[in-house]
Design a protein around this motif. Structure first.
Motif, short mmCIF file in Angstrom:
data_model
loop_
_atom_site.label_atom_id
_atom_site.label_comp_id
_atom_site.label_asym_id
_atom_site.label_seq_id
_atom_site.Cartn_x
_atom_site.Cartn_y
_atom_site.Cartn_z
N ALA A 176 0.17 -0.59 5.21
CA ALA A 176 -1.26 -0.25 5.33
C ALA A 176 -1.69 0.66 4.17
N PHE A 177 -0.86 1.65 3.84
CA PHE A 177 -1.22 2.58 2.78
C PHE A 177 -1.28 1.90 1.42
N THR A 178 -0.24 1.13 1.09
CA THR A 178 -0.20 0.52 -0.25
C THR A 178 -1.28 -0.53 -0.44
N GLY A 179 -1.82 -1.04 0.65
CA GLY A 179 -2.92 -2.00 0.55
C GLY A 179 -4.28 -1.35 0.58
N ASN A 220 8.39 2.95 -16.99
CA ASN A 220 9.20 1.76 -16.73
C ASN A 220 10.09 1.96 -15.50
N THR A 221 10.76 3.08 -15.43
CA THR A 221 11.66 3.36 -14.31
C THR A 221 10.86 3.49 -13.01
N THR A 238 8.35 -1.30 -7.50
CA THR A 238 8.30 -2.77 -7.34
C THR A 238 9.47 -3.27 -6.51
N PHE A 239 10.67 -2.77 -6.81
CA PHE A 239 11.87 -3.17 -6.08
C PHE A 239 11.71 -2.87 -4.58
N ILE A 260 6.90 -5.88 1.49
CA ILE A 260 6.01 -7.04 1.53
C ILE A 260 6.67 -8.17 2.32
N GLN A 261 7.97 -8.40 2.10
CA GLN A 261 8.66 -9.46 2.82
C GLN A 261 8.71 -9.16 4.31
#
Length: 157
Positions: free
Chosen positions: A17-20, A53-54, A60-61, A67-68
């Motif tokens: 919910a937060f990341t969206g 980058n890190t 993302t990882f 997300i899955q």
């Protein structure tokens, strides 16, 4: 329904919910802007580049798994709702419930079957006629019985 979610489920629901949210997007955008504006201060060094980058790689990882998890939960809920609709409709084939467990080859076969049903439905003048797997099987069994009767009659002659 029992609402006793484990700690991970609670965190995953909150994080999803937060990341969206707009706040998360604005926060992430601000972090990127701050990083970009600090480039001249750090002389665009490799360390400065490695920070973004890190950070983005780690986020993302971890987000892939969140997300899955959210997608699995949503998919399961949608499947249950669809199964309820199928089970509630008297002319629908209950054999379609839980078809997500079929192999890809079995799903392709069913898809071709429904394409054929669609063609049959388009040919019908009455749009209220129902075409289902069960009706098609009943029709097929009827034809087989008739064929068997005809063979028996031919054998008697």
């Amino acid at each position: 329904m029992n609402n006793n979610k484990n700690l991970f489920d609670q965190f995953a629901d909150w994080a999803t919910a937060f990341t969206g949210s707009a706040g998360a997007f604005i926060g992430a955008s601000l972090l990127v802007l701050i990083w970009a504006f600090t480039g001249p201060i750090f002389k665009f060094s490799e360390t400065w580049q490695m920070v973004i980058n890190t950070g983005t790689t780690i986020v993302t990882f971890l987000m892939v798994f969140l997300i899955q998890k959210a997608q699995n939960k949503d998919s399961k809920a949608i499947q249950i709702k669809l199964n309820e609709l199928i089970a509630a409709h008297e002319k629908a084939s209950n054999r379609i419930v839980d078809i997500e467990d079929l192999t890809e080859k079995e799903l392709d076969k069913l898809h071709k079957y429904y394409e054929k049903l669609s063609e049959l439905a388009e040919q019908d003048n009455n749009i209220h006629l129902s075409h289902s797997i069960d009706a098609a099987e009943d029709n097929h069994e009827h034809k087989l019985r008739n064929e068997k009767i005809h063979k028996e009659i031919d054998n008697e002659m």
